[in-house]
Design a protein around this motif. Structure first.
Motif, short mmCIF file in Angstrom:
data_model
loop_
_atom_site.label_atom_id
_atom_site.label_comp_id
_atom_site.label_asym_id
_atom_site.label_seq_id
_atom_site.Cartn_x
_atom_site.Cartn_y
_atom_site.Cartn_z
N THR A 289 25.82 -37.30 87.78
CA THR A 289 26.14 -37.98 89.03
C THR A 289 26.07 -36.97 90.17
O THR A 289 26.66 -35.89 90.09
CB THR A 289 27.55 -38.61 88.97
N THR B 197 25.69 -36.31 94.66
CA THR B 197 25.73 -36.75 96.04
C THR B 197 24.90 -35.77 96.85
O THR B 197 25.20 -34.56 96.86
CB THR B 197 27.16 -36.80 96.58
N SER C 170 24.70 -41.30 96.82
CA SER C 170 25.01 -40.86 95.45
C SER C 170 24.20 -41.68 94.45
O SER C 170 23.80 -42.81 94.72
CB SER C 170 26.50 -41.02 95.16
N ASP C 171 23.99 -41.08 93.29
CA ASP C 171 23.27 -41.77 92.22
C ASP C 171 23.66 -41.14 90.89
O ASP C 171 24.20 -40.03 90.85
CB ASP C 171 21.75 -41.67 92.43
N SER C 172 23.38 -41.84 89.80
CA SER C 172 23.64 -41.33 88.46
C SER C 172 22.38 -41.50 87.62
O SER C 172 21.68 -42.51 87.73
CB SER C 172 24.80 -42.08 87.80
#
Length: 236
Positions: free
Chosen positions: A78, A80, A94-96
């Protein structure tokens, strides 16, 4: 006695497994683009942050970069973004991504990554922000909590610096490559430099020391100008 030996073996295997699964350090992946050019992807993970640099393998021509805060849990990375040279609108998002290990290879983002180092020797491993400069013989410190930042992130053998503004989402420049720390000398070997590709292949040597956990860095800049900088570890 046998129980103690068994406990020791389990402990050693656990440490070895954990070491192999640790994301900290530097990673690389090489991709051939549709023009037949080998493109190098180098990611540094250190101190809870990451940077990704993309450049042509043969000549170091800069293509792009991004990075920011990073955490790994339950098979997910994860992040940001604090900076990106490609699309400023992504700053703050943000992403995972799922990730897995196969032996010593890391699989993430449709790429296979090979480990360059595990964070060692690591005298300066971590994420640092420039926090001071010497002017007229005196060190003048600055607040590192503002939106404009110059970060230098280092693994055990790789470095990248990035200048950016998290408020305006502006990307100002970056450079990176390999480094060594031997007998108080910090040496950078430049693999890419967004502002001037002709600097690729150059080596710069500086004096360095750690004073109260701050990195004091002095010598001549890439332009031949004397510099004295203070870098502080990122805490947030």
């Amino acid at each position: 006695m046998k129980k103690n030996v068994l406990t020791l073996i389990v402990f050693v295997l656990t440490i070895s497994f954990s070491k192999g699964q640790d994301l900290n350090g530097a990673w690389q992946s090489t991709v051939t683009n549709n023009k037949g050019v080998s493109v190098q992807y180098v990611t540094i993970v250190s101190g809870g942050y990451f940077s990704l640099a993309i450049f042509e393998k043969e000549n170091g021509k800069f293509i792009g970069t991004k990075g920011g805060a990073l955490s790994a849990e339950n098979g997910l990375l994860t992040y940001t973004l604090e900076f990106t040279s490609i699309d400023p609108d992504l700053v703050g998002t943000s992403d995972s991504l799922p990730y897995t290990f196969t032996g010593d290879k890391l699989h993430v983002d449709d790429k296979v990554w090979s480990r360059l180092d595990d964070g060692s020797p690591g005298d300066l491993a971590g994420a640092w922000l420039i926090s001071g400069r010497k002017r007229d013989g005196e060190i003048v410190m600055r607040d590192t909590s503002g939106p404009r930042k110059t970060m230098k992130i280092l693994s055990g053998t790789r470095f990248q610096w990035i200048a950016y503004n998290i408020e305006t989402k502006q990307f100002m420049g970056t450079g990176g490559g390999t480094y060594t720390t031997i007998n108080g000398k910090y040496t950078e070997n430049i693999d890419f430099f967004s502002r001037d590709d002709t600097r690729v292949g150059a080596s710069l040597q500086f004096n360095y020391e750690l004073v109260d956990n701050d990195w004091h860095h002095s010598g001549l800049s890439s332009k031949g100008q004397p510099i004295y900088e203070v870098w502080s570890k990122r805490l947030e």
